[in-house]
Design a protein around this motif. Structure first.
Motif, PDB file in Angstrom:
ATOM      1  N   ALA A 308       8.183   1.694   9.832  1.00 35.86           N
ATOM      2  CA  ALA A 308       7.067   2.074   8.905  1.00 35.86           C
ATOM      3  C   ALA A 308       6.512   1.090   8.415  1.00 35.86           C
ATOM      4  O   ALA A 308       5.091   1.264   8.345  1.00 35.86           O
ATOM      5  N   LEU A 309       7.035   0.122   8.049  1.00 41.30           N
ATOM      6  CA  LEU A 309       6.258  -1.198   7.338  1.00 41.30           C
ATOM      7  C   LEU A 309       5.395  -1.823   8.418  1.00 41.30           C
ATOM      8  O   LEU A 309       4.121  -2.266   8.462  1.00 41.30           O
ATOM      9  N   LEU A 310       6.073  -2.033   9.570  1.00 41.60           N
ATOM     10  CA  LEU A 310       5.258  -2.246  10.659  1.00 41.60           C
ATOM     11  C   LEU A 310       3.857  -1.796  11.146  1.00 41.60           C
ATOM     12  O   LEU A 310       2.847  -2.237  11.474  1.00 41.60           O
ATOM     13  N   PHE A 311       4.068  -0.276  11.260  1.00 38.21           N
ATOM     14  CA  PHE A 311       3.003   0.533  11.534  1.00 38.21           C
ATOM     15  C   PHE A 311       2.051   0.420  10.374  1.00 38.21           C
ATOM     16  O   PHE A 311       0.926   0.669  10.765  1.00 38.21           O
ATOM     17  N   GLY A 312       2.416   0.369   9.282  1.00 37.89           N
ATOM     18  CA  GLY A 312       1.315   0.222   8.185  1.00 37.89           C
ATOM     19  C   GLY A 312       0.497  -1.005   8.460  1.00 37.89           C
ATOM     20  O   GLY A 312      -0.574  -0.929   8.141  1.00 37.89           O
ATOM     21  N   ARG A 313       1.251  -2.240   8.692  1.00 37.75           N
ATOM     22  CA  ARG A 313       0.454  -3.463   9.018  1.00 37.75           C
ATOM     23  C   ARG A 313      -0.312  -3.322  10.209  1.00 37.75           C
ATOM     24  O   ARG A 313      -1.544  -3.801  10.351  1.00 37.75           O
ATOM     25  N   ILE A 318      -5.669  -2.302  13.318  1.00 40.72           N
ATOM     26  CA  ILE A 318      -6.378  -1.413  14.493  1.00 40.72           C
ATOM     27  C   ILE A 318      -6.821  -0.123  14.103  1.00 40.72           C
ATOM     28  O   ILE A 318      -7.283   0.563  14.935  1.00 40.72           O
ATOM     29  N   GLY A 319      -6.501   0.257  12.907  1.00 35.08           N
ATOM     30  CA  GLY A 319      -6.667   1.665  12.456  1.00 35.08           C
ATOM     31  C   GLY A 319      -5.570   2.544  12.761  1.00 35.08           C
ATOM     32  O   GLY A 319      -4.571   2.241  13.641  1.00 35.08           O
ATOM     33  N   ALA A 320      -5.394   3.665  11.744  1.00 33.28           N
ATOM     34  CA  ALA A 320      -4.264   4.579  12.255  1.00 33.28           C
ATOM     35  C   ALA A 320      -4.288   5.385  13.268  1.00 33.28           C
ATOM     36  O   ALA A 320      -3.087   5.410  13.979  1.00 33.28           O
ATOM     37  N   LYS A 321      -5.502   5.651  13.883  1.00 35.42           N
ATOM     38  CA  LYS A 321      -5.205   6.837  15.087  1.00 35.42           C
ATOM     39  C   LYS A 321      -4.984   5.877  16.300  1.00 35.42           C
ATOM     40  O   LYS A 321      -4.130   6.424  17.164  1.00 35.42           O
TER      41      LYS A 321
END
Length: 450
Positions: A308-313, A318-321
């Motif tokens: 979860a932390l990795l995806f937040g960074r 590069i943006g959430a999408k």
């Protein structure tokens, strides 16, 4: 000569940070119920209690004869349908009140009280367990609508992905920690406890954990006045439905939010089905015992914290999408790899568990924060009520496909692989979402990275 003071320092970032830290703790609190009770212990324990009460391997539920082994599934399905009906008007009511933290805590504490009733479901008294799980699941769903609607109130658009990801990460860490302690209790059985007694104590500990840690957001969050509520008259119930109907009419003005909702229904159904079916796949197709399955569950929980932390960074860069799309591509690789997993070999199964953990929390956390950018201010709870209600109302698609493919093929391998359709369709629909346009249509500020 001294300089003239021309302004006052902006302290809003400090206040937001304080509230965000308090908000994280609700994910920590409720995840104990989700992991220890809903995911691991509730179903096998209630089946055992129902079997003790069964006559000819059936128990009577509102006049219907039900096999004990099917009872947990029916109860969860019933509570899911109820929550899908109840959440939209609840969301409208939540958007009309500034006392969101009180409602959040109220739903949590009532839900924890229902969950604690599982401690008293013993002998052949399965009815207490049935009431407990229906009430707890309903309150959990209601609390999540309120909790998610608070996210846009305590974070700016450019903070949203980071805050949502940290909340999910805290949830996986808290849920995994208590699950590890409870599974140790169930496996070791100290003080002469029976397995049933250890399970009851573990479920009670999850209820207490949920209630106790909810105190942190209750005292740490502030109340925010409602914005842009519909000018409808009548009592609270009537006003809520008036606002709900108005919002339903206006939803066509936010096509990007609706497109994302449709995408979310597909890929989230795929995610939920993989998680729900992984134990069956590991036990029935690959031949693993409970020890391996429990270890894998714990592994997924703790890896998901870092994921979860990795995806937040990644979203910040590069943006959430794009990050969600990358996660969906990884899910497609996961179900493809599951098709070829060798039977009886633990290492490849654990590697797959690590991969699931990395993308599990990240895709769900960013879906929440991404959707929050596409909805208008003042309608957060309503839109998140649709987000959760539609999730629950269609959550049977994936399990139906999994079951049908197994029935026709006699193998769980093509059944797990068939779920690739949900990730592919979800990804294709997500690609059609114009993020910047959706944010502007909702009247929100466009972050620097979208």
């Amino acid at each position: 000569m001294s300089e003239k003071v021309t302004g006052i320092a902006d302290l809003s970032p400090l206040w937001r940070a304080k509230e965000q830290k308090a908000w994280y703790w609700y994910d920590w609190a409720n995840s104990a119920y989700v992991t220890t009770i809903a995911t691991v212990l509730f179903a096998p324990y209630l089946i055992g209690v129902a079997e003790a009460a069964a006559v000819n391997n059936r128990v009577s539920v509102l006049g219907l004869q039900v096999a004990p082994g099917s009872l947990p599934s029916y109860l969860v399905t019933f509570s899911t349908i109820l929550s899908a009906i109840a959440l939209p008007p609840l969301g409208a009511m939540m958007d009309r009140t500034e006392k969101k933290k009180q409602w959040l805590a109220g739903f949590a504490w009532v839900g924890a009280a229902f969950a604690s009733l599982l401690f008293f479901a013993r002998g052949d008294n399965w009815e207490i367990g049935a009431v407990a799980i229906i009430g707890a699941n309903l309150c959990l769903a209601a609390s999540m609508v309120v909790n998610d609607s608070i996210l846009p109130l305590i974070s700016t658009e450019h903070e949203r992905d980071r805050v949502s990801s940290r909340g999910w990460a805290w949830g996986y860490l808290g849920g995994g920690l208590l699950l590890a302690l409870n599974l140790a209790l169930v496996v070791v059985l100290p003080f002469g406890l029976s397995e049933a007694e250890a399970a009851r104590i573990s479920m009670l500990s999850a209820a207490i954990w949920w209630a106790a840690f909810t105190l942190i957001p209750f005292f740490g969050l502030s109340n925010h006045p409602p914005a842009d509520v519909e000018p409808v008259s009548g009592n609270a119930f009537v006003r809520s439905f008036g606002q709900l109907f108005q919002t339903l009419k206006e939803m066509k003005n936010y096509p990007m939010a609706l497109t994302f909702l449709l995408a979310y229904l597909f890929f989230n159904d795929g995610i939920q089905t993989v998680i729900a079916s992984s134990s069956t796949y590991g036990a029935e197709q690959l031949g693993f015992g409970q020890g391996v399955l429990i270890a894998t569950i714990l592994l997924v929980q703790f890896v998901a914290f870092g994921g979860a932390l990795l995806f937040g960074r990644l979203a910040a860069r590069i943006g959430a999408k794009r990050t969600i799309l990358g996660g969906l591509a990884t899910w497609m690789v996961i179900v493809t790899a599951a098709l070829f997993l060798p039977e009886g070999e633990v290492a490849p199964f654990l590697v797959l568990g690590v991969a699931i953990g990395i993308v599990l929390g990240g895709t769900q956390a960013l879906a929440r924060s991404y959707f929050s950018l596409l909805i208008p201010r003042g309608k957060e709870a309503e839109y998140f009520s649709f987000y959760h209600a539609m999730d629950r109302g269609t959550s049977w698609f994936g399990t139906l496909v999994f079951g049908l493919v197994y029935q026709f093929t006699g193998s769980y391998r093509p059944a797990i692989f068939a779920l690739i359709v949900f990730f592919a369709l979800g990804g294709l629909l997500l690609m059609r979402v114009d993020t910047a346009r959706g944010i502007r249509e909702a009247g929100n500020d466009v972050p620097a990275v979208v």
